[in-house]
Structure formats: C-alpha cells, structure tokens
Design an enzyme around this catalytic site. Structure first.
Site, short mmCIF file in Angstrom:
data_model
loop_
_atom_site.label_atom_id
_atom_site.label_comp_id
_atom_site.label_asym_id
_atom_site.label_seq_id
_atom_site.Cartn_x
_atom_site.Cartn_y
_atom_site.Cartn_z
N SER A 176 7.50 -11.37 -0.74
CA SER A 176 7.17 -9.96 -0.50
C SER A 176 7.86 -9.37 0.72
CB SER A 176 5.65 -9.79 -0.37
OG SER A 176 5.12 -10.68 0.59
N HIS A 204 5.70 -8.80 -6.97
CA HIS A 204 6.87 -7.94 -6.72
C HIS A 204 7.96 -8.06 -7.78
CE1 HIS A 204 5.36 -6.73 -2.77
NE2 HIS A 204 4.88 -7.97 -2.72
N LYS A 236 1.52 -2.28 -7.90
CA LYS A 236 2.88 -2.12 -7.36
C LYS A 236 3.74 -1.44 -8.42
CE LYS A 236 1.89 -5.30 -3.80
NZ LYS A 236 1.37 -6.63 -3.56
C1 LIG Z 1 0.19 -7.16 -2.82
C2 LIG Z 1 0.18 -8.61 -3.07
C3 LIG Z 1 -0.99 -9.27 -3.45
C4 LIG Z 1 -2.33 -8.59 -3.44
O1 LIG Z 1 -2.48 -7.74 -4.51
P1 LIG Z 1 -3.51 -6.53 -4.39
O2 LIG Z 1 -3.72 -6.09 -5.78
O3 LIG Z 1 -2.87 -5.51 -3.52
O4 LIG Z 1 -4.76 -7.12 -3.77
C5 LIG Z 1 -0.90 -10.60 -3.79
N1 LIG Z 1 0.27 -11.26 -3.73
C6 LIG Z 1 1.40 -10.67 -3.34
C7 LIG Z 1 2.67 -11.46 -3.29
C8 LIG Z 1 1.39 -9.33 -2.99
O5 LIG Z 1 2.50 -8.74 -2.56
#
Ligand SMILES: *Cc1c(COP(=O)(O)O)cnc(C)c1O
Length: 383
Positions: A176, A204, A236
């Site tokens: 990330s 991602h 995302k």
């Molecule tokens: C954003 C993210 C999460 C968490 O997901 P949410 O739905 O925002 O709680 C988990 N793993 C990774 C790699 C992330 O970037």
C-alpha cells in the site's frame, strides 16, 4: 493527563503529528480543502467510482427497498438478499467458490487470521504488510514471525523452521505504501510445498490490475489453487465501502462460525451492498478506466525520472517518492498544497523510520492537464 500532552508535543517535534483535513463535497479529481480548490493525488479512489451516478442511484434505490439500517448482525437477522446477491456476484467475478462480506477490510483481515489460526499455529507476514494484516496476525494468538519484504527465500526458511505446525502466510498483493506487487507465484509454490495457507490482501490491486480488474490474481495468472484465501476491499477502486474474503466452502463456513469480527458486529447497510453490485459491473465493463490510469502512470514515471527524482518499482497507481526525513516530507507536501496539488506525506509508523515519503496516487478521473500540473509543481519544489 500531563503525560498525554507531553507525548503529543513530542510527536509535533518529531514531525509525526497527524491532522485531518476537512473535505467539502464528494471525492473527485479536484477537492475543496479549507475553501481552496486543489487537485487530489492522495485518494485510493483509483477508478474514480466514489461518486459515480449509476452507483449513487443504486445506493438510493437500495434505501427505498431496504431502508437504511441492516438491523442486526449477519447471523441474527441482518443478512439481506442484497448482501447475499453481492457475495454470489463476487464469487463469480473472482472465480472462487464462495465469498464472505465484511464491514471493513480491517475486520476481514482480523477475522481470517483469528478465525482460522490460533494457539500452536504459525502466522508468517511480509514485514511491509498493511497494519491491519500485522494486527490480525498478532491478535490471532498464533506464533507470529515476519519475513524480509518480498523475500521468498526468507519466507521459505521460516516455513521450514515451523514444519510441524498449521501455517498461514499473509501478504499484501500490492503494497500500500510502495506500490510494488508481491512475488505471489513463488510464494504460492513455497506455501504449497510446506502445506501452508497463502492469504493475499489485494486492497490496492482489486479493480485496478488485470484486463477485467480481478486484481493481482488476474494480472499474475493465478487462481484459487495458488491463492486459497483472497481478501479485497470495496472502499478503494470500487468506490463504496466494506470488504470480502474469497475462498472454498470449508474456509468460508469456518469463518462464519468462528470469525469474531464477522459475528459480533452489525451487518453493513443492505443498500451499500446494492451500490457495490452496481460498482462491480462498472469495474468489469469499463476497461477504459484501467487503460487511462496506465497511460497517466507511464507519462508520470517518464517525466519524474527525467527530473531526477527516484521512483519505486511500481506499475500501479501508487507512485511514492521517498524523501527520508519526516519534517522534510511534511514541508514538501505543504509546498505542493500551496501550488494547488494535494499529495499526502506518509511518515512512520505507517512506513519504516527514515523512509517518509510523498505518496502520489492516480485515479481514472485525472486528466493529462492535471497530471501536468502535478509535474510542474514537482519541478518547482525540486529547486
Ligand atoms: C485499506 C486497507 C485495508 C483496510 O481496509 P478498510 O476497508 O479500509 O478497513 C486492509 N489492507 C490493506 C492493504 C489496505 O490498504
């Protein structure tokens, strides 16, 4: 109370104090922050679907049919036809036998590690994994060990060391804060040889990688036999909220029985599931969004390399520029904001000490003109 004040003051002195910016209006390529219009290069809204008319309409229609609240946890009476249909559509899209919806990605990761692993088992993690995966491993009660970033031979050594135990190896698909892709084919092979579960968090990559947007599994030509547990978030690239885990029947049923972050929480609003169903259709059908992103990324990398910035090994919309010092990263981010471009400064503990960075992210709604404004601003602050 005094010691909290001291701790906060210390964070300020170290350049590690965090403050929230208040955003007016919807997520878009341009945002209004403190009354000023800026171009947004820090969201994870990669496909530009967070404010899409078809998804918004599906959300509203979902409210007309299901109301606002789900009323209860999934195992009581909160599991609606909308949640169920979304799970089935995600299973079809990912090519896995079953999918299970969670309210957030953080909770999905906690649920998988805690639901499947426990005392006496072993959890192995890439040291640059997302905090939620690391927390999941630590809270699972299993023995916890980290391997060097993307280092298959180090992972393999650890798989051998704990030969007799039940094992799970957890990794980000796309990292990330770095944007690189995990060496999944080799990790999958090692896990198969050592009878370990491989779990990939594709927060991602899902929606972004692969012709159809099925993420790093599609991009690398993998499937359920190589990656038995796939997790992805919906907040995302998909532009809504929540997350899912894809796996076989037995794993999903075990999570339904055991995963505390699934069982002991109110189901997300059914209308949100309707919005995500609309989003998944667009993710699959609108390949132009991924093609445009790829074009922006290519142009960005060419131009920035010419300016003498050092880039990371990333083909994804996450394009960080490592600065090192936290204060300096903050200052550069503030200078960029004054020039009308919003780029986040990512500092420890989100990244390792001494690797503070500008984390530039692209989305499919950025125009080439907006990319050029970013490039101009980066050129100016370089001087
Ligand atoms: C954003 C993210 C999460 C968490 O997901 P949410 O739905 O925002 O709680 C988990 N793993 C990774 C790699 C992330 O970037």
């Amino acid at each position: 109370m005094k010691s909290l004040k001291d701790q906060l003051q210390q964070k300020k002195e170290q350049g590690l104090y965090r403050q929230r910016k208040v955003i007016e209006g919807a997520q878009a390529a341009e945002l209004i922050i403190d009354g000023k219009k800026v171009i947004n290069f820090c969201s994870n809204n990669y496909l530009g679907l967070a404010n899409h008319s078809e998804i918004n309409a599906a959300f509203k229609k979902g409210i007309d049919r299901y109301g606002t609240g789900s009323g209860a946890a999934h195992l009581i009476n909160g599991h609606s036809a909308a949640h169920h249909a979304l799970e089935e559509e995600l299973a079809e899209f990912t090519g896995y036998p079953r999918c299970l919806l969670f309210s957030t990605g953080y909770m999905a990761n906690l649920g998988v590690a805690q639901g499947l692993m426990g005392r006496g088992d072993v959890v192995l993690e890439d040291r640059l994994n997302h905090a939620s995966l690391l927390d999941a491993g630590l809270l699972s009660g299993a023995r916890f060990s980290r391997f060097a970033h993307a280092d298959v031979s180090d992972a393999e050594k650890k798989l051998e060391k704990y030969a007799a135990k039940e094992k799970m190896l957890l990794t980000d698909g796309v990292f990330s804060m770095d944007g690189d892709i995990a060496p999944l084919p080799a990790l999958a092979k090692s896990c198969q040889q050592h009878d370990a579960y491989l779990m990939v968090d594709d927060a991602h990559g899902f929606g972004v990688l692969g012709e159809q947007g099925r993420g790093c599994i599609e991009y690398l030509g993998l499937g359920q036999s190589e990656v038995p547990i796939l997790m992805a978030t919906l907040g995302k690239a998909c532009g809504t909220a929540g997350a899912f885990v894809a796996a076989d029947e037995d794993i999903i049923e075990t999570l339904i029985q055991n995963a505390r972050s699934y069982i002991y929480t109110t189901a997300s609003p059914p209308a949100l599931a309707e919005a995500t169903r609309a989003s998944i259709k667009l993710v699959q059908s609108e390949n132009w969004r991924r093609e445009h992103l790829a074009e922006l990324i290519k142009q960005f990398r060419q131009s920035v390399a010419q300016m003498g910035y050092e880039l990371m090994d990333s083909i994804t919309p996450i394009q960080p520029i490592v600065i090192g010092d936290s204060h300096q990263a903050m200052q550069l981010s503030q200078q960029l904001l004054k020039l009308g471009v919003h780029v986040g400064a990512i500092r420890p503990p989100t990244v390792e000490p001494g690797t503070a960075r500008l984390r530039i992210t692209f989305n499919a709604e950025h125009s080439v003109a907006q990319l050029n404004q970013l490039l101009d601003a980066l050129e100016k602050i370089k001087k």
